[in-house]
Design an enzyme around this catalytic site. Sequence first.
Site, PDB file in Angstrom:
ATOM      1  N   ASP A 110      -0.047   1.181   4.901  1.00 48.74           N
ATOM      2  CA  ASP A 110      -0.763   0.056   4.283  1.00 48.74           C
ATOM      3  C   ASP A 110      -0.857  -1.118   5.259  1.00 48.74           C
ATOM      4  O   ASP A 110      -1.887  -1.792   5.338  1.00 48.74           O
ATOM      5  CB  ASP A 110      -0.066  -0.396   2.997  1.00 48.74           C
ATOM      6  CG  ASP A 110      -0.298   0.546   1.834  1.00 48.74           C
ATOM      7  OD1 ASP A 110      -1.293   1.290   1.846  1.00 48.74           O
ATOM      8  OD2 ASP A 110       0.531   0.533   0.891  1.00 48.74           O
ATOM      9  N   GLU A 111       0.226  -1.377   6.009  1.00 43.36           N
ATOM     10  CA  GLU A 111       0.218  -2.448   7.009  1.00 43.36           C
ATOM     11  C   GLU A 111      -0.794  -2.151   8.112  1.00 43.36           C
ATOM     12  O   GLU A 111      -1.489  -3.048   8.577  1.00 43.36           O
ATOM     13  CB  GLU A 111       1.619  -2.636   7.620  1.00 43.36           C
ATOM     14  CG  GLU A 111       2.588  -3.314   6.695  1.00 43.36           C
ATOM     15  CD  GLU A 111       2.166  -4.723   6.325  1.00 43.36           C
ATOM     16  OE1 GLU A 111       1.905  -5.542   7.231  1.00 43.36           O
ATOM     17  OE2 GLU A 111       2.091  -5.021   5.120  1.00 43.36           O
ATOM     18  N   LEU A 112      -0.866  -0.896   8.537  1.00 40.32           N
ATOM     19  CA  LEU A 112      -1.826  -0.516   9.571  1.00 40.32           C
ATOM     20  C   LEU A 112      -3.259  -0.730   9.081  1.00 40.32           C
ATOM     21  O   LEU A 112      -4.122  -1.189   9.844  1.00 40.32           O
ATOM     22  CB  LEU A 112      -1.616   0.933  10.007  1.00 40.32           C
ATOM     23  CG  LEU A 112      -2.480   1.420  11.167  1.00 40.32           C
ATOM     24  CD1 LEU A 112      -2.254   0.565  12.413  1.00 40.32           C
ATOM     25  CD2 LEU A 112      -2.202   2.884  11.464  1.00 40.32           C
TER      26      LEU A 112
END
Length: 182
Positions: free
Chosen positions: A14-16
């Site tokens: 999700d961060e990527l």
Amino acid sequence: MLSKNYADSSWCLDELVHIMECKDKRGQIVLSIFYGVKPSELRKQKRKYGEAFAKHELENKKILKSWGQSFLENPLGWLFAPREQNQKYIDESINHELQNQTKVESWKKVVVDASNIARWEFNDDGSTDESKFIKIIVEKFLLMLHPVTSSVNDNLVGIVARMQDFKSKLQIRSGGVRMLGI
């Protein structure tokens, strides 16, 4: 930094997605560092990455199966439940399946996108000194940063003293590790 087990974590993925959105929408610079994994493994989604995505897809199917199991365990509840409640369940299960399918597909896409921004690869097989690898990366980052100068006015009051104080706190060339928050 993308490692062998990076794709195991839905939080990391999700961060990527967010990082790559910042790159696309805001023009921010993204530099990929591959730690113990080759960019081609990410592009082709083989080995650990293929396994991780298969695991995420399987987890989503298990959730849907558990919802279906609740129906099988209590079919009379479904028969006597208001029609709106049954429709709500059906809509939620379809929506959940679509969201998770879309999420896994978006993870796969950003992993491929990140692998195409190949910058540095570190093989954790012992053939490379990790500290030298980090030093190379830090030096490259420092070259990419713009020097701290003012193009607006060279006579800013107090800026020279503040910059000297700032540089002395950084203790550049003194060795060790420093963390800087701006």
